[in-house]
Enzyme design. Structure first.
Site, PDB file in Angstrom:
ATOM      1  N   ARG A 128     -98.316 -35.262   7.839  1.00  0.00           N
ATOM      2  CA  ARG A 128     -97.746 -36.751   8.254  1.00  0.00           C
ATOM      3  C   ARG A 128     -97.040 -36.878   9.622  1.00  0.00           C
ATOM      4  O   ARG A 128     -97.277 -37.886  10.061  1.00  0.00           O
ATOM      5  CB  ARG A 128     -96.996 -37.220   7.030  1.00  0.00           C
ATOM      6  CG  ARG A 128     -97.536 -37.517   5.633  1.00  0.00           C
ATOM      7  CD  ARG A 128     -96.729 -38.083   4.765  1.00  0.00           C
ATOM      8  NE  ARG A 128     -97.135 -38.256   3.491  1.00  0.00           N
ATOM      9  CZ  ARG A 128     -96.597 -38.913   2.318  1.00  0.00           C
ATOM     10  NH1 ARG A 128     -95.374 -39.303   2.485  1.00  0.00           N
ATOM     11  NH2 ARG A 128     -97.176 -38.985   1.378  1.00  0.00           N
TER      12      ARG A 128
ATOM     13  N   ASP B 193     -87.856 -52.791   1.140  1.00  0.00           N
ATOM     14  CA  ASP B 193     -88.438 -51.405   1.363  1.00  0.00           C
ATOM     15  C   ASP B 193     -87.942 -50.769   2.666  1.00  0.00           C
ATOM     16  O   ASP B 193     -87.707 -51.441   3.322  1.00  0.00           O
ATOM     17  CB  ASP B 193     -89.823 -51.296   0.925  1.00  0.00           C
ATOM     18  CG  ASP B 193     -90.446 -49.934   0.683  1.00  0.00           C
ATOM     19  OD1 ASP B 193     -90.818 -49.744  -0.578  1.00  0.00           O
ATOM     20  OD2 ASP B 193     -90.349 -48.932   1.412  1.00  0.00           O
TER      21      ASP B 193
END
Length: 305
Positions: A63, A164
């Site tokens: 990632r 979020d």
């Protein structure tokens, strides 16, 4: 993306760690030492409260590799040093987004939504629900669909606050466009009522109808932030499948902060693998992964005597 670049036997890494491949036989173009991996774990914990286990090394490499390549770096040591030199840099947002997991679906853990419908059915005044881990929007839109189906004309007054930490996920949530194959899993009535099917260059996609989108407000929010710029009280809070990434101390702090944001008879919805019964004295289990305020539970028990 290949394996880690391994130095010759006996050679050390300038960062003081050992560079090793997480999968034997693979070579990678970027160097991540043990010290780098542990530093990533510390930084994401400090920044977002996320606890990364030892076996997440492969995930961290894959990632964050994109971020290193974007900045034309070959060593995680250099990337992390650059981050730490600039505590206010926008790259921190990309770092956090990269390490945030966004596994979600429409009406995931489906047993919660009939409970929400029953809870709000006869309530007076506008209904307000907070979705504290909105991800790419499937969960808050599922909440909005439930409110629309349950409240009828009064649904126009209902609001879903969706937050979020991952700003990339929130961008996708605001766009409200999803693969058609994902939407086709819903019952025909819901698909027709709440989605618009794309055509031409948008074939294979579906978009949430504007009237449902207007019920949901998306905002970035770090649950570890010292203050939350939101106001309650809410009829329900959905905090599902996010607490599993926090340690128990962090979970307890967040649960305590939920208390003043819930109405006295409000409900807290948790994920299927989350258990708050032994973490907070403020909440009591009411149903399958559904909690209520302990004071409310005591009052209901007393009224039955």
């Amino acid at each position: 993306m290949g394996g880690l670049l391994i130095p010759p036997a006996g050679s050390g890494d300038p960062a003081g760690g050992t560079a090793r491949a997480s999968a034997p036989g693979l070579e990678r173009d970027l160097i991540m030492t043990d010290a780098d991996f542990n530093r990533v774990r510390q930084l994401i914990y400090q920044r977002a409260g996320i606890v990364l286990a030892e076996h997440k090394r492969e995930m961290v490499y894959s990632r964050l590799a994109r971020r290193l390549r974007l900045h034309r770096l070959t060593r995680f040591t250099d990337y992390l040093a650059r981050l730490e030199r600039q505590p206010e840099a926008r790259e921190w947002e990309a770092f956090t987004n990269a390490l945030t997991t966004n596994l979600t679906a429409f009406f995931r853990e489906a047993h919660h939504f009939p409970l929400l419908a029953s809870h709000v059915q006869s309530r007076g005044g506008p209904v307000r629900v907070w979705c504290a881990a909105a991800s790419t929007g499937e969960e808050p839109y599922s909440i909005a669909m439930t409110l629309s189906e349950t409240l009828g004309a009064h649904a126009r007054e209902a609001r879903v606050l969706a937050t979020d930490i991952d700003t990339d996920a929130l961008t996708r949530a605001r766009e409200a466009v999803y693969p058609l194959e994902q939407v086709l899993k819903l019952p025909d009535e819901r698909r027709k009522r709440f989605f618009l099917r794309g055509g031409g260059t948008r074939a294979g996609l579906a978009r949430i109808r504007p009237e449902l989108m207007s019920m949901v407000e998306f905002r970035p929010l770090n649950l570890l932030a010292p203050s939350w710029p939101i106001e309650g009280p809410f009829d329900a809070i959905f905090c599902r499948n996010v607490m599993i990434y926090f340690d128990k101390e962090t979970q307890a702090r967040i649960l305590d902060r939920f208390v003043p944001l819930l109405k006295p008879d409000g409900l807290l919805f948790a994920g299927h693998s989350e258990n708050f019964s032994y973490i907070s004295q403020a909440f009591r289990l009411r149903g399958q992964t559904v909690y209520e305020l302990a004071d409310s539970a005591s009052s209901r028990a007393a009224s039955r005597r």
